[in-house]
Design an enzyme around this catalytic site. Structure first.
Site: not given
Ligand code: 5GP
Ligand code: ZN
Length: 114
Positions: A29, A31, A100
């Site tokens: 999930r 955060i 991801h």
């Molecule tokens: P990006 O911006 O790289 O596409 O997505 C990274 C995602 O990881 C973001 O939606 C952010 O909220 C999530 N995220 C960052 N740190 C954490 C964490 O420690 N735990 C969880 N569950 N999600 C995280």
């Protein structure tokens, strides 16, 4: 990758809210959810960005989408719909450099995305 947040989750050193797990991927999930349902599907293998994919990764990428399908079905979003997103590098807003698949659901999504 010892300094990678998602590798630490795969290794069990950090314990996120796990929604789905199999031999290829983990789904957690988010955060900071951007929709009523917001999951991240990450491969167990460290792959920094979409640019780093090779043909050898084809199966794991397929498993990421199969996990998204599974999550959507289990949480009741399959029929109404959901959004899947992969951000690659700075201009797309990538902040965690372990690929991801975002799975967002539970509200109407806008197009074009911001
Ligand atoms: P990006 O911006 O790289 O596409 O997505 C990274 C995602 O990881 C973001 O939606 C952010 O909220 C999530 N995220 C960052 N740190 C954490 C964490 O420690 N735990 C969880 N569950 N999600 C995280
Ligand atoms: Zn990693």
């Amino acid at each position: 990758m010892s300094d990678c947040l998602f590798c630490k989750m795969v290794a069990g050193d950090i314990k996120p809210d796990v929604l789905y797990s199999d031999e290829h991927v983990l789904a957690i999930r988010d955060i900071n959810p951007q929709a009523p349902f917001h999951a991240l599907v990450l491969p167990r293998e460290h792959i920094a960005t979409l640019n780093d994919l090779t043909p050898a990764h084809a199966a794991v990428v397929g498993h990421m989408y199969l996990a998204a399908r599974e999550l959507a079905g289990q949480h009741g979003f399959a029929a109404d719909g959901y959004r899947t997103v992969v951000n690659c590098n700075r201009l797309a807003g990538q902040t965690v450099y372990h690929i991801h698949l975002h799975v967002l659901a539970g509200r109407a999504m806008h197009w074009p995305p911001g």
